[in-house]
Motif scaffolding. Sequence first.
Motif: not given
Length: 497
Positions: A176-181
């Motif tokens: 759920g680490r969308w920015t880093w994804c």
Amino acid sequence: MLTEAPPSRPPYALRQRARSSIRARPARHYWPRLLLALTALACATHAPSFARPLWNPDEGYLAVQARMLAHGGSLYETVVDRKPPLVPWLYESVFALFGSDSLTPVRVCALAAHVLTAVFLASLARRRWGDRAGRTAGALYLLLSIGLNPEDTQAATFEVFMLPWTAAAMWCADRGRWTWCGVAVAAAFLTKQTGGAMLLPALWLCCRSPRPCTAALKLLTAAAVPIVATALATTPTGFLFWTVTGSGAYASISGSELHVLVRGLTNAAILAAACAGVLPPILRVLRIARTGCGDLWLWLASSTAAVIFGFHFFGHYYLQLVPPLALLATLALHVLPREHLRRSVAATACGAALFATWGFLAPRSDLTHAQRVASAVTARTAPDDRVLIWGMHPETYWLANRPPSTRFLTAGLLTNYSGGRDGGRVGERYGVPGSWPTFHSDLRTRPPSMIVDDSRGEAYGPGRVASLRRILDGYDEVARVDGAVVYERVHAGRAGA
């Protein structure tokens, strides 16, 4: 006989149970030991990478680009290719630190990229299915990563450096680490355009998050910002043209349909042979049970679409399939009885040993030819003399240590000769739009003291390209080397020759 598990006990370990079991058991030495084992396995499987100075023209192209950038060239202006900038910049940085005479430091970086990919896959599998699955996923990836022609798997090229970013994108999405994804998806795209396919499984996981709209917004924003920033850091119009809009003729299969079909089926068959130990478990589990891992299947499907896109089916394209295949195989072997794990890993390891042996014994015909031509160029020119190699082997510039007279390092950019085309769509009018006026301008500004016609009877030779014949009118033939014709400028031979 394997039977379907009862509803009360699902056929795979639920994520929550895997997490609790991981917390329950001590894992103080898990990662140091696994990292050491994966590094050793990567060194063993990719040892052939260091057995020759150069594996394929892509490595040569990148090496020449890096030298041009180091001498003041500007990407997408005086240094051009159809690829994004991260790998040329990596080559340039490595050359700045270790010199440009050897690709060994770049190969070490490629080895590190394989280890990093394996680590991300191991972490994904361990989070979902436990410690043993983590070890299995990392090992399977490294064993399968050489399951193609050695010139595709042992070279330090775009796909190798793209894979860690694709695995990192899935690792971040899983947590759920969308920015880093989004950053990882952008980095995958900036390594090679097909890395953008990771956006699909990432968005799939966004939809399964508690706040899907917020997650998707973070993901898409974080993916867009690095790409826009990179375009601004180079030349926005040039970046857009060379990475997206300027390759329409190249992407067409017209003129090479049969050749492309045969190559695609051949490389698919080679990879299938390398995966012979894991494909049966995958198909068996797919048939008897719902795995609940739609993101992995979507990862495999989007990677398959990325391989198909462009319609050339070069072997190194297929490397993008290896990470999702390794994870799906790990899932299947986690479900099935343990003897399947032993048989599958043993079969895959035996296959990897055969591919590694192939890497050491693979013929070197193209490399030998380029070395002979480079030796002739070196013998007949001074270090500062600019030369033009009219052919499909840009590594000749690097091997001869001579600067090119033009930004177009292969005749393919000027004639659309690539991928085995038989001449149906090869010629000046099929080259990159606007390339010929720029090419003539380059030659007027930096006239080559030597031209090597390395077409050797192919469809892009002087007999089919009138502009090249006119250029050669000012040159005299002085030698023939392994089928290549060497020309020197009239009354402008090497000083003191």
